[in-house]
Design a protein around this motif. Structure first.
Motif, short mmCIF file in Angstrom:
data_model
loop_
_atom_site.label_atom_id
_atom_site.label_comp_id
_atom_site.label_asym_id
_atom_site.label_seq_id
_atom_site.Cartn_x
_atom_site.Cartn_y
_atom_site.Cartn_z
N VAL A 157 0.84 -1.20 0.00
CA VAL A 157 0.00 0.00 0.00
C VAL A 157 0.87 1.25 0.00
O VAL A 157 0.63 2.20 -0.76
N LEU A 158 1.91 1.26 0.83
CA LEU A 158 2.81 2.41 0.88
C LEU A 158 3.52 2.59 -0.45
O LEU A 158 3.64 3.71 -0.95
N SER A 159 3.96 1.51 -1.06
CA SER A 159 4.62 1.59 -2.37
C SER A 159 3.67 2.11 -3.43
O SER A 159 4.04 2.95 -4.25
N ALA A 160 2.44 1.63 -3.44
CA ALA A 160 1.45 2.07 -4.42
C ALA A 160 1.11 3.55 -4.24
O ALA A 160 1.04 4.30 -5.21
N CYS A 161 0.93 3.98 -3.00
CA CYS A 161 0.61 5.39 -2.74
C CYS A 161 1.77 6.30 -3.13
O CYS A 161 1.56 7.35 -3.74
N THR A 162 2.98 5.89 -2.80
CA THR A 162 4.15 6.69 -3.15
C THR A 162 4.30 6.78 -4.67
O THR A 162 4.56 7.86 -5.21
N GLY A 163 4.13 5.68 -5.37
CA GLY A 163 4.22 5.68 -6.82
C GLY A 163 3.17 6.55 -7.47
O GLY A 163 3.45 7.29 -8.41
N THR A 164 1.95 6.47 -6.96
CA THR A 164 0.86 7.28 -7.49
C THR A 164 1.12 8.76 -7.26
O THR A 164 0.92 9.58 -8.17
N LEU A 165 1.57 9.11 -6.08
CA LEU A 165 1.87 10.51 -5.76
C LEU A 165 2.98 11.05 -6.66
O LEU A 165 2.85 12.14 -7.22
N LEU A 166 4.05 10.31 -6.81
CA LEU A 166 5.16 10.76 -7.65
C LEU A 166 4.76 10.86 -9.12
O LEU A 166 5.16 11.81 -9.80
N THR A 167 3.96 9.93 -9.59
CA THR A 167 3.48 9.99 -10.98
C THR A 167 2.59 11.22 -11.19
O THR A 167 2.71 11.92 -12.20
N GLY A 168 1.71 11.49 -10.25
CA GLY A 168 0.85 12.67 -10.34
C GLY A 168 1.64 13.97 -10.32
O GLY A 168 1.39 14.88 -11.11
N LEU A 169 2.61 14.05 -9.44
CA LEU A 169 3.45 15.25 -9.38
C LEU A 169 4.24 15.44 -10.67
O LEU A 169 4.37 16.55 -11.17
N TYR A 170 4.75 14.36 -11.21
CA TYR A 170 5.48 14.45 -12.48
C TYR A 170 4.55 14.91 -13.60
O TYR A 170 4.93 15.72 -14.44
N GLY A 171 3.33 14.40 -13.62
CA GLY A 171 2.38 14.80 -14.65
C GLY A 171 2.07 16.28 -14.60
O GLY A 171 2.07 16.96 -15.63
N VAL A 172 1.82 16.82 -13.42
CA VAL A 172 1.54 18.25 -13.27
C VAL A 172 2.78 19.06 -13.65
O VAL A 172 2.70 20.06 -14.35
N TRP A 173 3.95 18.61 -13.19
CA TRP A 173 5.19 19.31 -13.50
C TRP A 173 5.42 19.36 -15.01
O TRP A 173 5.78 20.40 -15.55
N SER A 174 5.19 18.25 -15.69
CA SER A 174 5.48 18.21 -17.12
C SER A 174 4.53 19.08 -17.94
O SER A 174 4.89 19.54 -19.02
N LEU A 175 3.32 19.33 -17.45
CA LEU A 175 2.39 20.20 -18.17
C LEU A 175 2.94 21.61 -18.34
O LEU A 175 2.73 22.26 -19.35
N PHE A 176 3.65 22.08 -17.33
CA PHE A 176 4.07 23.47 -17.33
C PHE A 176 5.56 23.69 -17.55
O PHE A 176 5.96 24.82 -17.77
#
Length: 184
Positions: free
Chosen positions: A24-43
């Motif tokens: 669960v911790l691994s999945a949450c961390t991966g999801t958070l990092l993927t989301g942050l990367y997605g927002v970062w890459s937009l701008f």
């Protein structure tokens, strides 16, 4: 009575087990990092995608031009429309549409501002030569049109812009438009 370090670690080993993965911790961390990367890459990666049209549209509309911003990314489109409302720019002055300008007929426009990756500039140049009316003006930001003679340039390096008169580009004849029609 004092316990040895092995006994203490054995007692607390069940609290923070290191021998089995925390799924669960691994999945949450991966999801958070993927989301942050997605927002970062937009701008922050504008050289590899179309830059939010709002940046150029707001500058041109503040100079008195009627502008249309093309955006295919729904998030950036919503951002541009919201910023226009928030800053009081009337929709008659700056309009944002969810369209791919590669598939749009640009013949009704007299002024074009482009900020695309270097590899797209030659293809865009062919499109503009085919579709823009004589007398149209083209501004390119950061990357110039290969083979096009510019009327003026401002800035240097990453802040350089070039101004082109489509009539002068056609008269120079340095870059002929191919007559090949592609089905896309």
């Amino acid at each position: 009575m004092e316990d040895s370090i092995e006994v203490i670690l054995q007692d607390y080993g069940n609290v923070f087990p290191t021998s089995r993965p925390h799924l669960v911790l691994s999945a949450c961390t991966g999801t958070l990092l993927t989301g942050l990367y997605g927002v970062w890459s937009l701008f922050t990666m504008p050289g590899f995608r179309k830059v939010p049209s709002g940046l150029k549209v707001f500058a041109a509309s503040s100079a008195g031009f009627k502008c249309t911003g093309f955006e295919i990314n729904s998030i950036l489109l919503a951002y541009a429309r919201t910023k226009a409302r928030w800053t009081g720019v009337p929709s008659s002055q700056a309009n944002f549409v969810k369209k791919d300008f590669w598939k749009t007929d640009l013949s009704k426009y007299n002024n074009i501002t482009a900020f695309l990756a270097p590899g797209a500039m030659e293809v865009l140049g062919d499109k503009l030569l085919k579709e823009l009316p004589d007398g149209a003006l083209v501004i390119s930001c950061r990357f110039h049109f290969p083979y096009w003679p510019h009327q003026s340039t401002v800035g240097s390096g990453l802040d350089q812009t070039w101004a082109y008169d489509i009539t002068a580009v056609r008269k120079a004849g340095l870059r002929e438009v191919s007559n090949v029609v592609e089905d896309r």
